[in-house]
Write a protein that holds these residues in place. Sequence first.
Motif, PDB file in Angstrom:
ATOM      1  N   LEU A  79       0.821  -1.204   0.000  1.00 18.38           N
ATOM      2  CA  LEU A  79       0.000   0.000   0.000  1.00 18.38           C
ATOM      3  C   LEU A  79       0.863   1.266   0.000  1.00 18.38           C
ATOM      4  O   LEU A  79       0.494   2.276  -0.580  1.00 18.38           O
ATOM      5  CB  LEU A  79      -0.921   0.018   1.224  1.00 18.38           C
TER       6      LEU A  79
ATOM      7  N   ILE B  32      -6.473  -6.586  -7.171  1.00 22.81           N
ATOM      8  CA  ILE B  32      -6.708  -5.427  -6.309  1.00 22.81           C
ATOM      9  C   ILE B  32      -7.267  -4.257  -7.135  1.00 22.81           C
ATOM     10  O   ILE B  32      -8.171  -3.543  -6.691  1.00 22.81           O
ATOM     11  CB  ILE B  32      -5.405  -5.023  -5.569  1.00 22.81           C
TER      12      ILE B  32
ATOM     13  N   ASN C 134     -10.742  -2.320  -6.529  1.00 28.62           N
ATOM     14  CA  ASN C 134     -10.654  -0.884  -6.290  1.00 28.62           C
ATOM     15  C   ASN C 134     -11.496  -0.090  -7.295  1.00 28.62           C
ATOM     16  O   ASN C 134     -11.948   1.011  -6.997  1.00 28.62           O
ATOM     17  CB  ASN C 134      -9.173  -0.469  -6.377  1.00 28.62           C
TER      18      ASN C 134
ATOM     19  N   THR D  58      -8.282   1.885   3.265  1.00 27.68           N
ATOM     20  CA  THR D  58      -7.209   1.159   3.958  1.00 27.68           C
ATOM     21  C   THR D  58      -6.637   2.087   5.033  1.00 27.68           C
ATOM     22  O   THR D  58      -6.993   3.269   5.086  1.00 27.68           O
ATOM     23  CB  THR D  58      -6.060   0.798   2.999  1.00 27.68           C
TER      24      THR D  58
HETATM   25  C1  LIG Z   1      -7.470   2.641  -5.312  1.00 31.74           C
HETATM   26  O1  LIG Z   1      -7.522   3.683  -6.254  1.00 31.74           O
HETATM   27  C2  LIG Z   1      -7.201   4.951  -5.746  1.00 31.74           C
HETATM   28  C3  LIG Z   1      -7.480   5.975  -6.831  1.00 31.74           C
HETATM   29  O2  LIG Z   1      -6.920   5.597  -8.046  1.00 31.74           O
HETATM   30  C4  LIG Z   1      -5.753   4.939  -5.307  1.00 31.74           C
HETATM   31  O3  LIG Z   1      -5.390   6.184  -4.771  1.00 31.74           O
HETATM   32  C5  LIG Z   1      -5.585   3.867  -4.233  1.00 31.74           C
HETATM   33  O4  LIG Z   1      -4.222   3.759  -3.857  1.00 31.74           O
HETATM   34  C6  LIG Z   1      -6.072   2.537  -4.732  1.00 31.74           C
HETATM   35  N1  LIG Z   1      -6.115   1.606  -3.610  1.00 31.74           N
HETATM   36  C7  LIG Z   1      -5.463   0.452  -3.614  1.00 31.74           C
HETATM   37  C8  LIG Z   1      -5.646  -0.414  -2.396  1.00 31.74           C
HETATM   38  O5  LIG Z   1      -4.753   0.098  -4.522  1.00 31.74           O
END
Ligand SMILES: *[C@@H]1O[C@H](CO)[C@@H](O)[C@H](O)[C@H]1NC(C)=O
Length: 477
Positions: free
Chosen positions: A361, A382, A386, A393
């Motif tokens: 993350l 993932i 997402n 998270t």
């Molecule tokens: C989900 O997408 C958002 C926006 O693109 C991003 O900022 C975030 O890091 C992503 N979350 C994961 C768990 O990859």
Amino acid sequence: MTLRLNSSQKKTPLSQITRNSFLLICFFFLLWYIISSFYFEQEELLSDKNEETLTEVHLTSLSTLSSNTTITTIADNDNSKNQLEELNKKYCGKPICKFLFVYIIGEQETKANLHFRSFSQLAEKLNRIMVLPNVGSSRIGTCNKFPFDFYYNITLLQKEFPNVLFKSENDFIFWLKERDQIKKIMNNNDKPLSILHSSVKINRSAEKTFYDDAEPNFDVYECISKFEPLMNLKDPNSRVRYTKMIIKEMDLIREKSRVEFSKLLTKVLTIDEEIILVNGYVVHPLFLQIMPVIPYNDYILNEAQKIKDKLSFSYIGIHWRLESSTPKLLPDCVQGLIKTLNKVMEEGEIKNIYLATDYPLLSTRSQSSTFGKITSYHHDAIRTLNETFKINTWVSLGGLEQLRKNEKYNKELNGSGIQGILDKLVCMNSNYFISGPKGCSRVISKYTKAIANERSNRIKNKDSDLLNVIDRWEIPL
Ligand SMILES: *[C@@H]1O[C@H](CO)[C@@H](O)[C@H](O)[C@H]1NC(C)=O
Ligand SMILES: *[C@@H]1O[C@H](CO)[C@@H](O)[C@H](O)[C@H]1NC(C)=O
Ligand SMILES: *[C@@H]1O[C@H](CO)[C@@H](O)[C@H](O)[C@H]1NC(C)=O
Ligand SMILES: *[C@@H]1O[C@H](CO)[C@@H](O)[C@H](O)[C@H]1NC(C)=O
Ligand SMILES: *[C@@H]1O[C@H](CO)[C@@H](O)[C@H](O)[C@H]1NC(C)=O
């Protein structure tokens, strides 16, 4: 002592004083004797009380007159023994301090927490101070960077073990230093630090449990050398013994044999050495009674509470540990998860989703040290999740913000560490909790089990916010 003092330079004037007063006393004594002998029984006067009084006067006057230096020179082993005893009494409330320092506790936090409790029970049985090892990267052990209270609440730990005295590594170092200081001043080498180093380990192929001597430096973890030169396992001035306790796994699994085992362990470690160092890898509890989890500190608890607030007290907690999944199954896995989430959100009227995962993350590194190869299957899964839902998270919700501002914690936060504890607490608090099936995620996990156990207890205690204990989603056919 008296002899040395008499030969000091102060001898002449003092002995004159003494002789004069002695003569004077003799005179009065004779006078008193003559008079009193008419009134008192003779035997009372035959005692050497007078002589004793004289000696005492003699000594007291000398000590007050003698210089600081004289006292230091005349100090002998008795004096250093006294100083050691004073230190020990101040530090551990007894003339001799005895420590149990389990400096490596195998396995990750959820299980290490259990093993730490087992060894605290042992410290109680042995009547020894329990040294609190450092923590970090989801481990308990002296090789880590942070003090024990970075993860845990020592006040509550102490309440759980009221008969055990706990000391931090820093306190332990303080004692080593003070002890060393006393020995140096007294130039006294006849009290070397006495140490037993024992390797206490499960061996799955061992046919029986046994305890035996081991060769020097047997199974010593390198980072214990950080206590040198105060505590030196190689120093000939320390007395170090090496032993091993090899445990047959079944002896810890069956309750009856566990009782036997804990008796044996207590017996063989009931020894005189000041320090018992243990390199421990035990996998199972060591005593019959299993003590409650060592509570985490307020900082982590509050971070979990903040996340709950940000999710309006309404969220599904997902624990998805990708490490032991079958990568090719992941596209199906994520579809199964999406289906389940839709269902729970609708039926449970829950709006938010929180994902606890070992997927990276913060950086490209996985959140678990044992999770090496991340493939495009992992990334795609993932990403799909997402794109379907808003996934929260600990990173997206700004958890552990203070630590993230400090470079010192980079490694801890990029790997598996304090955020693993935070995730665990957030999942325990979630209204609905789901985890992956076999093939999609790691299934046999003490971490997931700990979450389920805690939720089950809360539901038994009528916590109405919790709608389930644990559900596993299914891979669609
Ligand atoms: C989900 O997408 C958002 C926006 O693109 C991003 O900022 C975030 O890091 C992503 N979350 C994961 C768990 O990859
Ligand atoms: C008394 O002994 C202490 C410790 O050895 C020393 O630091 C101090 O200077 C001495 N004082 C005198 C007056 O000698
Ligand atoms: C465990 O015990 C077996 C049989 O006694 C031995 O061969 C093996 O080396 C031991 N393993 C470890 C890790 O000590
Ligand atoms: C430990 O727990 C007690 C009781 O909940 C609390 O008052 C105290 O602030 C906690 N200490 C830390 C360092 O978390
Ligand atoms: C940890 O992650 C941060 C980003 O939050 C990055 O700047 C840093 O270089 C990483 N450190 C390590 C040791 O991976």
